[in-house]
Design an enzyme around this catalytic site. Structure first.
Site, PDB file in Angstrom:
ATOM      1  CG  HIS A  87      -1.973   0.972   1.226  1.00 31.50           C
ATOM      2  ND1 HIS A  87      -3.157   0.765   0.563  1.00 31.50           N
ATOM      3  CD2 HIS A  87      -2.044   2.207   1.772  1.00 31.50           C
ATOM      4  CE1 HIS A  87      -3.920   1.819   0.720  1.00 31.50           C
ATOM      5  NE2 HIS A  87      -3.278   2.711   1.447  1.00 31.50           N
ATOM      6  CE1 TYR A 133       0.405   2.711  -5.625  1.00 32.07           C
ATOM      7  CE2 TYR A 133       1.532   3.871  -3.866  1.00 32.07           C
ATOM      8  CZ  TYR A 133       0.406   3.658  -4.628  1.00 32.07           C
ATOM      9  OH  TYR A 133      -0.720   4.402  -4.386  1.00 32.07           O
ATOM     10  CE  LYS A 173      -4.034   9.036  -4.854  1.00 30.38           C
ATOM     11  NZ  LYS A 173      -3.560   9.393  -3.536  1.00 30.38           N
ATOM     12  CG  HIS A 184     -10.672   2.580   2.919  1.00 34.03           C
ATOM     13  ND1 HIS A 184     -11.208   2.988   4.110  1.00 34.03           N
ATOM     14  CD2 HIS A 184      -9.334   2.592   3.114  1.00 34.03           C
ATOM     15  CE1 HIS A 184     -10.235   3.247   4.968  1.00 34.03           C
ATOM     16  NE2 HIS A 184      -9.101   3.018   4.389  1.00 34.03           N
ATOM     17  CG  ASP A 211      -4.807  11.517  -0.608  1.00 32.95           C
ATOM     18  OD1 ASP A 211      -3.861  11.720   0.170  1.00 32.95           O
ATOM     19  OD2 ASP A 211      -5.141  10.382  -0.989  1.00 32.95           O
ATOM     20  CD  GLU A 223      -2.984   2.483   8.796  1.00 34.09           C
ATOM     21  OE1 GLU A 223      -4.133   2.197   8.453  1.00 34.09           O
ATOM     22  OE2 GLU A 223      -1.969   2.006   8.270  1.00 34.09           O
ATOM     23  CB  SER A 224      -5.581   7.978  14.997  1.00 37.96           C
ATOM     24  OG  SER A 224      -5.535   7.091  16.087  1.00 37.96           O
ATOM     25  CD  GLN A 225      -9.103   7.231   9.206  1.00 34.90           C
ATOM     26  OE1 GLN A 225      -9.573   7.801   8.237  1.00 34.90           O
ATOM     27  NE2 GLN A 225      -8.063   6.410   9.098  1.00 34.90           N
TER      28      GLN A 225
END
Ligand SMILES: Nc1ncnc2c1ncn2[C@@H]1O[C@H](COP(=O)(O)OP(=O)(O)O)[C@@H](O)[C@H]1O
Ligand SMILES: [Mg+2]
Lengths: 249, 101, 788, 101
Positions: free
Chosen positions: C51, C54, C93, C97, C119, C315-317
């Protein structure tokens, strides 16, 4: 130029639409920050759509306690014109500036689509510039828009002329209950908007402010926005409203 | 029907520890506006009350536990606790809207 | 066949438990010149996940065309940015998910929307639209219904609250997604070009500032475990803590970030997504050729007792990393405070090129305090631009069948409509099917109007958004073709590009660029890697042929479940520009007596079509062929025709073929729809002509007086063109004429086959009610209580 | 701070009798899909848990009552009940996010 305040809560999101609509209607929008009780001398106020403080618990409840709402309540007490749209309507009911409550849509789903409403009367400060009693097309977009009050309260409201808008079919007939697509949230008696006893505070769930330009599909909402602007102007400056034919169709 | 009785339960569903609770956070953030201090650790969850017809409390509880785990809560992010609210003499199932008897 | 993840054995070494192979561990050692400690290993494991790195797809992605008129930011940035004149630019973009949504559909989809929005505004753009491209298995399966419900609620729950309209997308059902749904979300933003902000950390001595939500244990290992491992429902141990989104916090983050940018208070800005703080610090440092010294103790936490690695890879948003000059910190802090967001200085930009983590605090000059402990030190490029790249083996499947499958009709195209069968009835069932019926059940749960820009929202072709203060509009569409891609992944990708761009062009808009989300299987399987390779080749070929840059995208691999890999699904997002919104044309017929014109011609074959699925045609009679220069000519033609005011409506021929395209143009006509009386000259089998899905075709309607000019213009572009008839009435009548017309009528000595002859009301009803019926939502809904 | 202690409460908010409860109805409607019978009178409400620092339980309860009536419920449509969950030895107010101590 008439100055109309647009209250900005941190989660407001149709403030953009309200500002745009007020400009189209010839008013000067003034953004009012939720943390400040200073209304900057505006002539009228719009509480826009959105999710004021995230709308957790119940839509509109937390906003009621903000500094700006203390000032808005005082402004309304003094006879100033206040229009709550969608989340703004929810805030006004939570603040008890308008009767009733807005429950979750009966479908339990957010509903976003074009509906039609009709003004019950054209003599209120929020409907005076509407050209005729005809179905007005505009979008709804909400999850908690089911208008509720107990039967006695509804009767009282109706008797006092407090029902301002109802959901209707395109032929003008009043929408039915939750099974009727024309009533997008199952509101009792198809009530889409109400006004207070003094007639200077009003709220509605649909979005007239997103329906003021034909390029976006309909300008049927312009009459409502312009009514507020005219009423605020008249009260502030004693202006006779300019009679304008709206919504050249 | 024999000896069947009805039991009323509450299922309290709360966000798991460590899972973000945006509702609790928003409520907490609003307290200063109300002039309230000294309130903390707010968690907002769901409370579901229901009546179960069953021959015994044990049988009723088994069913409630299943419902709580499968339907009323999301085990990935929530936990639940079951509370017996009372025993009703006769099964009462009001129609339609789920209004308690 | 599909690689099953090995269950972690207790005494397995840490690196393997983190998904790092022995070979990768060796490379890490070489890059560090020593063995990594556990924290460093955790940081490598998230950054060297598919992820973030790449590592399988990078060599392929390098082959894509990226240059184009007006491109100001391309792949590698958070989003592509293209200049649109008037000092404005558009950022867009698409991202997946998939795996989080398979585990927890509501939160998975919601955080998917949140992530892609970040993003966009990270670049200085205000998000103005979202499109969601969704793929699920059998709609009658209760689990699919649960997923659809949760995902749709999640997309709406987040998008509606942040105040970004969801204006388009797709919802496709195909058995291939039964074990692995796809949730791809595209976002579009508008910015003043002068405010373009890049995600880099320039200027040693500058502050690294974290603002937004506090850091908790959510989604730990999400990037590495979820995005890289074969997903199986019965592996609870691999289930990471679910990330929960807070759209209200995101809204605050949008406003605060845009204000910081507008006021010139930040030198660089980066959102926190997969890989959390590790990813944000290493990427920004690497882009600027700097390093970042992170003060672990300064990171605001939501939970006590978090281990350093948890803080670094959480990965807290709803968090952002800003690079700020020291003298601007007070202003930055004040902006965040006003928007109700915690902010903290969590480190300094350094000149040494390393991401360094210390515990024990920094002194006022940004140097570690006496006694502070260095927990990790990794050269930033080793985590990002110089991360490992794998040379994967690509092998086409052993046998690509060119001949019909054994036992199938030798000539399936001669099958339905069978003699005596009513092609109108076929049309009604196609329109009422789960994939071609109206998606209003979905998009009525999405606020599609907020911000007052939506000229055309979801439901009828591409979305159109006016740009306030100009006459311009942006047009956007997504498309992905898995049914052809399954047998020919090159063609599937190229067709997706052709269709998405065509959907934009038929409004009159000029496509500006392409973003893509490549949803494929496990790249360590040679066949899956071959599919990816072919897909990227198809994407590149199509974009080159159409003269379009690929400005960004996302790769989602390991889309496999115990039942196998998904069919390759390259999801294409396109944004176009309309100079004058007043010229915009929609897909529905507009007035009675208008002429109806078909531009383009069909090619043989029904493979991959909705018709073949309905008729149960199993054979592979060959997918449609695609002539990219024909496609380019078709799109150039329609844009020119629209610009010259010759066109009243334009609709492309895609799912369901010509008959469905025409039926939609009727249903979407004025009021409750309008009919048409048409005569279709056909050379091939009626089924192919009516329901085949060969590309590069469109249906246009025009005022009768414009028909000659329109037809002439099509010929000038070298395109086949036929005038089919006129709009009007309340039925759709399509008579078949010419060489291929056979059927019941033939027996009566006529060359005319049975005609399509259906009341518009029947078509409209089938189209309107199909999806709810397929999902069992037409009666009493059985939804769980949800909190929004 | 002297003798201040912390008390943990739950506020259970339920839709008033007679008020339409579409959530309760939806849950009830989904029971047949789960093959469940004998469950009725389902009401879906909210449960808010919170910690209050106060010198006494009485003082804490007064505050919770105010919050419950003004913020956590809307008296037009909902009723509430307060439940004392426990007394904590020391006030613990974790930062920010509303996570229980
Ligand atoms: N999941 C979704 N969310 C929002 N809009 C959708 C979704 N699915 C489909 N739509 C809208 O419905 C319409 C039809 O979709 P689709 O059949 O994929 O279009 P097309 O055939 O033109 O590519 C489009 O306007 C699309 O944007
Ligand atoms: Mg199309």
């Amino acid at each position: 130029m008439v100055r109309i305040g647009v209250v900005l809560f941190p989660g407001s999101n149709r403030d953009i639409d309200a500002v745009n609509a007020l400009r189209v209607a010839g008013a000067e929008p003034v953004v009012l920050w939720h943390e400040s009780a200073d209304l900057q001398g505006v002539d009228g106020i719009v509480l826009p759509g959105g999710f004021a403080y995230g709308d957790y618990l119940r839509a509109g409840v937390i906003a009621r306690f903000s500094p700006v709402m203390q000032a808005v309540a005082a402004f309304a007490d003094g006879g100033g014109h206040v229009l709550g749209i969608c989340n703004g309507f929810q805030v006004l009911t939570e603040a008890r500036l308008l009767p009733g409550a807005l429950l979750r849509n009966r479908s339990l789903r957010f509903v976003s689509r074009e509906i039609a409403i009709m003004a019950e009367r054209l003599d209120s400060p929020f409907t005076r510039a509407i050209d005729a009693r005809r179905p007005l097309r505009m979008p709804v977009a909400h999850g908690e828009g089911c208008y509720y009050a107990d039967a006695d309260a509804l009767d009282t409201l109706e008797a006092a002329g407090g029902v301002l808008f109802r959901y209707v079919h395109l032929d003008g007939s009043v929408a039915g209950g939750e099974e009727d697509r024309a009533n997008p949230n199952g509101s009792l008696r198809a009530i889409a908007g109400v006004t207070n006893a003094a007639g200077n505070v009003a709220g509605l769930m649909p979005h007239p402010e997103t329906a003021v330009e034909t390029v976006l599909g309909t300008d049927d909402g312009l009459g409502i926005v312009r009514s507020l602007v005219d009423s605020a102007a008249e009260r502030a400056h004693g202006d006779r409203p300019v009679v304008v034919t709206i919504g050249a169709r | 029907m024999s000896t069947a009785t009805a039991f009323r339960y509450a299922v309290n569903v709360t966000p798991k520890n460590g899972i973000l609770d945006p509702q609790g956070r928003a409520v907490e953030g609003s307290l200063p506006h109300l002039g309230v201090t000294g309130v903390s650790a707010i968690r907002v969850g769901r409370r579901v009350e229901l009546t179960v017809d069953a021959p015994s409390e044990a049988a009723a509880r088994t069913l409630v536990e299943r419902l709580a785990g499968e339907l009323l809560s999301n085990p990935l992010i929530e936990t639940f606790a079951i509370e017996l609210l009372g025993e009703l003499s006769a099964a009462t199932s009001p129609a339609g809207d789920g209004v308690p008897a | 066949m599909s690689s099953v993840a090995v269950p972690p054995v207790v005494d397995e070494p840490l690196h393997r438990r983190l998904g790092v192979t022995d070979q990768e561990l060796g490379v890490i050692g070489t890059k560090l010149g020593r063995a990594p400690n556990d924290l460093e290993l955790a940081m490598f494991s998230v950054m060297w996940s598919e992820h973030c790195s790449y590592k399988s797809s990078k060599p392929l992605l390098r082959t894509l065309p990226t240059a184009g008129e007006g491109v100001v930011a391309g792949p590698g940035e958070n989003a592509g940015v293209i200049s649109i004149g008037d000092g404005l630019a558009v950022a867009f973009k698409i991202e997946s998910h998939n795996h989080p949504s398979a585990v927890e559909p509501y939160q998975g989809a919601a955080t998917g929307v949140g992530g892609i929005l970040r993003d966009i505004f990270t670049m200085g753009a205000r998000p103005i639209a979202v499109l969601d491209a969704l793929r699920f298995g059998d709609p009658s399966d209760p689990h699919t219904r649960h997923l659809v419900n949760g995902v749709v609620r999640g997309v709406g729950g987040y998008g509606n609250c942040v105040g970004v309209p969801t204006v388009g997308g797709e919802l496709v059902f195909d058995p291939t997604y039964g074990g692995n749904p796809l949730v791809n979300v595209m976002a579009i933003g508008l910015l003043e070009e002068r405010l373009l902000t890049l995600a880099s950390a320039p200027g040693p001595g500058n502050l690294a500032v974290l603002f937004g939500s506090t850091t908790g244990r959510d989604g730990i290992g999400g990037a590495s475990v979820l995005a890289s491992a074969t997903f199986g429902a019965d592996e609870p141990s691999k289930r990471p803590t679910v990330q929960v989104g807070d759209p209200f916090a995101e809204k605050l983050l949008i406003e605060a970030s845009l204000e910081l940018i507008e006021r010139g208070l930040v030198e660089g800005l980066q959102d926190l997504g997969a890989g959390g703080i590790t990813c944000a610090t290493s990427e920004t440092a690497d882009r600027a050729g700097t390093g970042i010294l992170v003060d672990l103790d300064a990171i605001p936490r939501r939970e006590p007792g978090m281990a350093p690695f948890e803080v670094m890879i959480s990965e807290s948003q709803e968090r952002m990393l800003a690079v700020v000059r020291p003298e601007r910190w007070d202003d930055v802090h004040e902006v965040c405070r006003r928007w109700g967001l915690p902010s903290a200085i969590i480190g300094r930009v350094t000149a040494d090129g390393d991401v360094t983590i210390v515990e024990g605090g920094l002194d006022p000059d940004g140097r570690p305090n006496q006694g502070a402990v260095e927990l990790a030190r990794i050269p930033a490029p080793a985590l990002t631009s110089e991360a490992i790249v794998h040379d994967r083996l690509a092998t086409p499947p052993p046998r690509r069948r060119a001949a019909p499958a054994p036992g199938s009709d030798v000539e399936p195209t001669a099958g339905l409509p069978e003699r005596g069968m009513d092609p109108g009835a076929v049309l009604v069932s196609l329109l009422g099917g789960p994939n071609l019926s109206s998606r209003h059940w979905v998009h009525e749960q999405y606020d599609s109007h907020v911000q007052a820009n939506t000229v055309a929202g979801p439901g009828r072709g591409a979305a159109v958004l006016r740009i306030k203060g100009t006459t311009k509009a942006l047009v956007a569409a997504t498309d992905g073709n898995q049914s052809v891609g399954r047998v020919d992944p090159w063609l599937g990708a190229a067709l997706s590009v052709a269709e998405a761009t065509r959907n934009v062009s038929i409004t009159g808009a000029r496509p500006l660029g392409v973003t893509n989300c490549l949803n494929y299987g496990d790249p360590t399987r040679p066949e899956a890697f071959w599919q990816l390779q072919e897909g990227v080749r198809g994407l590149g070929d199509a974009c080159r042929a159409l003269g379009l840059p690929v400005t960004g995208g996302n790769v989602s691999l390991y889309n496999e479940s115990p039942t196998g890999a998904i069919a390759p699904t390259p999801e294409i997002g396109v944004v176009g520009l309309l100079d004058d919104v007043a010229t915009c044309v929609g897909p529905g017929f507009t007035a009675a007596d208008d002429s109806v014109v078909l531009v383009g011609s069909s090619t043989p074959g029904l493979f991959g079509s909705a018709y073949a699925e309905l008729a149960g045609l199993a054979s592979e009679d060959g997918p449609p062929s695609l002539d990219l220069s024909r496609e380019r000519a078709l799109q150039a033609f329609i844009r020119e025709a629209i610009a010259r005011g010759l066109v009243a409506s334009a609709q492309d021929v895609s799912g369901g073929g010509l008959a469905v395209a025409i039926a939609e143009a009727c249903i979407w006509g004025p009021d409750a729809g309008i009919g048409a009386v048409l005569r279709l000259p056909i050379a091939g089998a009626p089924a192919v002509e009516l329901f085949g899905e060969s590309p590069s075709r469109l249906i246009a309607s025009c005022r009768p007086r414009h028909a000659p000019a329109l037809i002439l213009l099509a010929r000038q572009h070298g395109l086949p063109v036929d005038e089919l008839g006129t709009v009007g009435g309340d039925r759709l009548l399509i008579e078949l004429a010419g060489l291929g017309a056979t059927g019941a009528a033939e027996e009566r000595g006529s060359r005319i086959a049975d005609a399509v002859d259906v009341p518009i009301a029947d078509l409209a009803h089938a189209w309107w009610s199909g999806l709810a019926r397929a999902l069992g939502e037409d009666g009493q809904s059985a939804s769980l209580p949800e909190d929004r």
